[in-house]
Write an enzyme that holds these catalytic residues in place. Structure first.
Site, PDB file in Angstrom:
ATOM      1  N   LYS A 210       0.883  -1.216  -0.065  1.00 29.56           N
ATOM      2  CA  LYS A 210      -0.061  -0.068   0.071  1.00 29.56           C
ATOM      3  C   LYS A 210       0.858   1.226  -0.038  1.00 29.56           C
ATOM      4  O   LYS A 210       0.738   2.263  -0.938  1.00 29.56           O
ATOM      5  CB  LYS A 210      -1.115  -0.050   1.372  1.00 29.56           C
ATOM      6  CG  LYS A 210      -1.833   1.168   1.293  1.00 29.56           C
ATOM      7  CD  LYS A 210      -2.812   1.038   2.312  1.00 29.56           C
ATOM      8  CE  LYS A 210      -3.415   2.427   2.725  1.00 29.56           C
ATOM      9  NZ  LYS A 210      -4.409   2.269   3.847  1.00 29.56           N
ATOM     10  N   GLU A 216      10.289  -4.905   4.369  1.00 28.04           N
ATOM     11  CA  GLU A 216      10.500  -6.203   4.212  1.00 28.04           C
ATOM     12  C   GLU A 216      10.178  -6.326   2.544  1.00 28.04           C
ATOM     13  O   GLU A 216      10.881  -7.120   2.076  1.00 28.04           O
ATOM     14  CB  GLU A 216       9.510  -7.035   4.925  1.00 28.04           C
ATOM     15  CG  GLU A 216       9.670  -7.338   6.498  1.00 28.04           C
ATOM     16  CD  GLU A 216       9.127  -6.076   7.321  1.00 28.04           C
ATOM     17  OE1 GLU A 216       8.839  -4.840   6.648  1.00 28.04           O
ATOM     18  OE2 GLU A 216       8.975  -6.461   8.375  1.00 28.04           O
ATOM     19  N   GLY A 282      -4.753  -1.707   5.022  1.00 27.12           N
ATOM     20  CA  GLY A 282      -4.060  -3.084   4.399  1.00 27.12           C
ATOM     21  C   GLY A 282      -4.827  -4.134   4.649  1.00 27.12           C
ATOM     22  O   GLY A 282      -4.755  -5.128   3.712  1.00 27.12           O
ATOM     23  N   ARG A 283      -5.307  -4.435   5.789  1.00 34.29           N
ATOM     24  CA  ARG A 283      -5.969  -5.664   6.210  1.00 34.29           C
ATOM     25  C   ARG A 283      -7.507  -5.887   5.674  1.00 34.29           C
ATOM     26  O   ARG A 283      -8.031  -6.714   5.969  1.00 34.29           O
ATOM     27  CB  ARG A 283      -5.917  -5.781   7.878  1.00 34.29           C
ATOM     28  CG  ARG A 283      -6.557  -4.513   8.603  1.00 34.29           C
ATOM     29  CD  ARG A 283      -6.119  -4.572   9.969  1.00 34.29           C
ATOM     30  NE  ARG A 283      -6.719  -3.499  10.949  1.00 34.29           N
ATOM     31  CZ  ARG A 283      -6.044  -2.222  10.899  1.00 34.29           C
ATOM     32  NH1 ARG A 283      -4.717  -2.251  10.080  1.00 34.29           N
ATOM     33  NH2 ARG A 283      -6.338  -1.540  11.574  1.00 34.29           N
ATOM     34  N   GLU A 368      -4.849  -6.356  14.668  1.00 33.57           N
ATOM     35  CA  GLU A 368      -4.421  -5.036  14.229  1.00 33.57           C
ATOM     36  C   GLU A 368      -5.628  -4.039  14.323  1.00 33.57           C
ATOM     37  O   GLU A 368      -5.218  -2.925  14.681  1.00 33.57           O
ATOM     38  CB  GLU A 368      -3.892  -5.257  12.748  1.00 33.57           C
ATOM     39  CG  GLU A 368      -2.797  -4.091  12.704  1.00 33.57           C
ATOM     40  CD  GLU A 368      -2.099  -4.168  11.421  1.00 33.57           C
ATOM     41  OE1 GLU A 368      -2.643  -3.871  10.241  1.00 33.57           O
ATOM     42  OE2 GLU A 368      -0.760  -4.515  11.362  1.00 33.57           O
ATOM     43  N   HIS A 399      -6.614 -32.844  17.973  1.00 31.20           N
ATOM     44  CA  HIS A 399      -5.527 -33.698  18.577  1.00 31.20           C
ATOM     45  C   HIS A 399      -4.314 -33.094  19.217  1.00 31.20           C
ATOM     46  O   HIS A 399      -3.452 -33.345  19.201  1.00 31.20           O
ATOM     47  CB  HIS A 399      -4.981 -34.858  17.474  1.00 31.20           C
ATOM     48  CG  HIS A 399      -6.120 -35.691  17.069  1.00 31.20           C
ATOM     49  ND1 HIS A 399      -6.289 -37.039  17.710  1.00 31.20           N
ATOM     50  CD2 HIS A 399      -7.134 -35.603  16.072  1.00 31.20           C
ATOM     51  CE1 HIS A 399      -7.353 -37.489  17.124  1.00 31.20           C
ATOM     52  NE2 HIS A 399      -7.785 -36.539  16.034  1.00 31.20           N
ATOM     53  N   LYS A 534       9.317  -0.818  14.165  1.00 28.03           N
ATOM     54  CA  LYS A 534       9.937  -0.693  12.566  1.00 28.03           C
ATOM     55  C   LYS A 534      11.050   0.249  12.884  1.00 28.03           C
ATOM     56  O   LYS A 534      12.107   0.303  12.430  1.00 28.03           O
ATOM     57  CB  LYS A 534       8.639  -0.052  11.640  1.00 28.03           C
ATOM     58  CG  LYS A 534       7.782  -1.131  11.389  1.00 28.03           C
ATOM     59  CD  LYS A 534       6.765  -0.365  10.393  1.00 28.03           C
ATOM     60  CE  LYS A 534       5.529  -1.103   9.899  1.00 28.03           C
ATOM     61  NZ  LYS A 534       4.468  -0.304   9.096  1.00 28.03           N
TER      62      LYS A 534
HETATM   63  O1  F6P Z   1       3.158  -2.879   9.631  1.00 28.77           O
HETATM   64  C1  F6P Z   1       1.943  -3.098   9.415  1.00 28.77           C
HETATM   65  C2  F6P Z   1       1.154  -2.711   8.141  1.00 28.77           C
HETATM   66  O2  F6P Z   1       1.037  -1.367   8.074  1.00 28.77           O
HETATM   67  C3  F6P Z   1      -0.167  -3.294   8.066  1.00 28.77           C
HETATM   68  O3  F6P Z   1      -0.972  -2.652   8.302  1.00 28.77           O
HETATM   69  C4  F6P Z   1      -0.035  -3.493   6.400  1.00 28.77           C
HETATM   70  O4  F6P Z   1      -0.939  -4.465   6.058  1.00 28.77           O
HETATM   71  C5  F6P Z   1       1.504  -3.947   6.176  1.00 28.77           C
HETATM   72  O5  F6P Z   1       2.044  -3.209   7.250  1.00 28.77           O
HETATM   73  C6  F6P Z   1       2.014  -3.907   4.759  1.00 28.77           C
HETATM   74  O6  F6P Z   1       1.986  -2.549   4.568  1.00 28.77           O
HETATM   75  P1  F6P Z   1       2.235  -2.027   2.915  1.00 28.77           P
HETATM   76  O7  F6P Z   1       1.053  -2.657   2.247  1.00 28.77           O
HETATM   77  O8  F6P Z   1       2.291  -0.578   2.885  1.00 28.77           O
HETATM   78  O9  F6P Z   1       3.501  -2.622   2.706  1.00 28.77           O
END
Ligand code: F6P
Length: 570
Positions: A210, A216, A282-283, A368, A399, A534
């Site tokens: 987003k 990452e 995002g979620r 979240e 189980h 972060k």
């Molecule tokens: O760190 C949490 C977050 O901001 C989430 O809310 C989001 O879905 C995820 O990181 C990834 O963010 P992006 O889509 O901006 O890479």
């Protein structure tokens, strides 16, 4: 937006507290005395048959919970979300994931903050469908003219969990010859393992972010790009020139983001970028262009079915009386368990192997969203909020951890989800010529689904254990084999796991999460709690790689840990 209401200040909260103080759960008695209980507490929403009757509520409890919803203005707040008011107050944003699944041509048209939401959504959707078709038909090829066989989605959190969950859930709908993989973790193992056996000439990367600023995702995207250039060169598929490398990126990388300028800066052709908007959290984004990998895998028709499923539950949520509104009732039940009966966690137990990532997906959606301890006006809450969601597919969980749900000391409400029709209708034929005939394995599987909620609700009394063991049974053994019952469950039964049903399930949980957030008065659409870690990771990174001045600025525990790491690292 009006200020959030402290739910503990409402008359309904006081009533519920009193009701709780006099409350003795008795599912056995309630069912025995009230033959209509199951029918009265069972609802249909879209294709979902939702049985709430095995929850620890009486009609009075439900009435008081609905009153609580009224006291916190839930109806008005649902309207505010659908209308695009800025209910994400800490980020001053509208929350319009429900607009992502409005049918083309829906009336009245949705205009928010000067944006024609419906037009923009359907423009991007058309772009997504067009690209998905090209990839599926072989019209889109890699740099050497070969069609795409593997789509690698690079993203994390909401840019990963939804697409991967849905891709796994909808395996029977995936086009033969195309598969998707998902890279999320910055652990270099993830990208290394994911690409290890891939052919660069038939691989398409989707960089899904987003913000297009996530450490990452951008790190993995650069590693993927380096892998692409190196392996194409090793295959003699591209020349050793910048132009050839750029051409390779144009054919093997696309992006999904709200930050299209950053996409271009990464080197991805803006023509191959799919946008969305800051009013999609995002979620809450798997049904936006973030679902591009899924749209490629299951095709535009499948994706459209999924959106229709989402929309069916949206329509129910927006338009159904609170007393009959399934997401409202389920959200209120969760509030009842968390705030009045002391539950800390909530299990989600799909009896559907294809839903094996569903709990992981729900963890981000729910935790979240509702893991907050201040209301949206900054005032601290003086009550519990977001419970821990967790789960595994049945019967594996039976189980492993069901022991604790059946006989432990903790109250763990659980949602059981199943589909009547399997993707693989296998028959077990013992073939021993004995009395056992062929068995429909899915029926046997679902017998477990039905049995577990029954056992949890009604338990097994000491008298029943003695009857089974015989008089004179050791009381210690009798006690160990007694099941207290009154363990609450909701059963959700769908006809089959289809794109539409998956959309319905996800929308159901989105709205349950919303209802809980409204009762608690929190902003369910920000996530400031993930920011500190972060930022600190970026500050600590130089210390980890050898900067002693940066190391000296850390606390003693962190310094010692980093030193130890540096000693161990070869
Ligand atoms: O760190 C949490 C977050 O901001 C989430 O809310 C989001 O879905 C995820 O990181 C990834 O963010 P992006 O889509 O901006 O890479």
């Amino acid at each position: 937006m009006s200020a959030p209401i402290d739910p503990t200040s409402t008359p309904a909260w006081a009533d519920l507290t009193k009701h709780r103080d006099d409350f003795t759960p008795d599912l056995r008695g309630w069912f025995a005395q009230d033959p209509d209980r199951a029918a009265r507490l069972t609802y249909e929403v879209g294709d979902l048959h939702v049985d709430l009757s095995k929850n620890l509520v009486t009609d009075e409890t439900v009435a008081r919970l609905v009153q609580l919803a009224e006291d916190v203005d839930l109806r008005e707040r649902i309207g505010a979300m659908f209308a695009g008011e800025h209910i994400n107050t800490t980020e001053d944003r509208a929350v319009l994931h429900t607009a992502l699944r409005r049918p083309n041509g829906a009336e009245p048209r949705l205009h928010v903050d000067g944006q024609d939401i419906d037009r923009d959504v359907h423009e991007v959707l058309a772009q997504v469908y067009d690209f998905a078709e090209k990839v599926r038909s072989g019209g889109w090829t890699g740099i050497t003219g070969k069609r795409v066989e593997t789509v690698v989605n690079i993203g994390i959190g909401g840019s990963d969990l939804g697409p991967v969950m849905a891709y796994e859930a909808l395996q029977p709908f995936v086009q033969q010859g195309i598969s998707c993989r998902f890279v999320s973790n910055i652990d270099p193992t993830d990208i290394a393992e994911t690409t290890a056996d891939l052919d660069p000439e038939t691989t398409l990367f989707i960089v899904a972010s987003k913000t297009f600023g996530t450490l990452e995702t951008l790190t993995n995207a650069r590693l993927a790009r380096a892998w692409l250039w190196r392996t194409l060169a090793e295959n003699n598929a591209i020349e050793d020139t910048d132009e050839a490398r750029q051409n390779a990126v144009a054919k093997h990388f696309v992006a999904v983001s709200t930050a299209l300028d950053k996409v271009a800066a990464f080197g991805i052709d803006p023509a191959n970028a799919f946008g969305f908007w800051d009013w999609v959290g995002g979620r809450y984004s798997m049904d936006s262009a973030i679902g591009l990998s899924l749209a490629i895998a299951i095709g535009p028709a499948g994706f459209a079915d999924m959106l229709a499923g989402f929309h069916a539950v949206d329509t129910h949520f927006a338009g159904t009386d609170l007393h009959e509104n399934v997401p409202v009732l389920m959200g209120l039940l969760n509030v009842w368990y968390v705030n009045f009966l002391g539950a800390h966690t909530h299990a989600v137990l799909p009896y559907a192997q294809y839903l094996h990532r569903f709990a992981a997906y729900l963890q981000q959606l729910t935790m979240e969203s509702n893991g907050k301890s201040v209301r949206s006006d900054g005032t601290p809450v003086a009550y519990e909020t977001g419970e821990v969601f967790w789960g595994e597919p049945g019967t594996n969980g039976q189980h492993a951890f069901y022991q604790l749900i059946h006989q432990g000391t903790r109250l763990i409400p659980a949602d059981f989800i199943a589909a009547a029709n399997p993707a693989h209708p296998l028959v077990d034929n013992p073939g021993d010529g004995g009395a056992d005939g062929p068995t429909d394995v899915h029926a046997l599987f679902l017998a477990n689904f039905f049995a577990q909620t029954k056992a949890l609700a009604f338990g097994k009394t000491a008298e029943e254990v003695v009857e089974e063991m015989g008089e004179g049974a050791d009381p210690a053994i009798v006690a160990a084999r007694t099941f207290p019952g009154n363990r609450p469950t909701t059963s959700i039964l769908a006809p089959a796991i289809t794109p539409s049903v998956l959309g319905q399930l996800v929308a159901l949980y989105e709205h349950i999460t919303f209802v809980q957030g409204v009762v608690w008065g929190i902003d369910s659409f920000d996530q400031w709690g993930v920011e500190l870690g972060k930022k600190l990771a970026l500050e600590i990174a130089p210390a980890v790689t050898g900067d002693d001045a940066a190391l000296a600025e850390q606390d003693p525990s962190t310094q010692a840990l980093v030193r130890r790491y540096r000693e161990l690292r070869r």
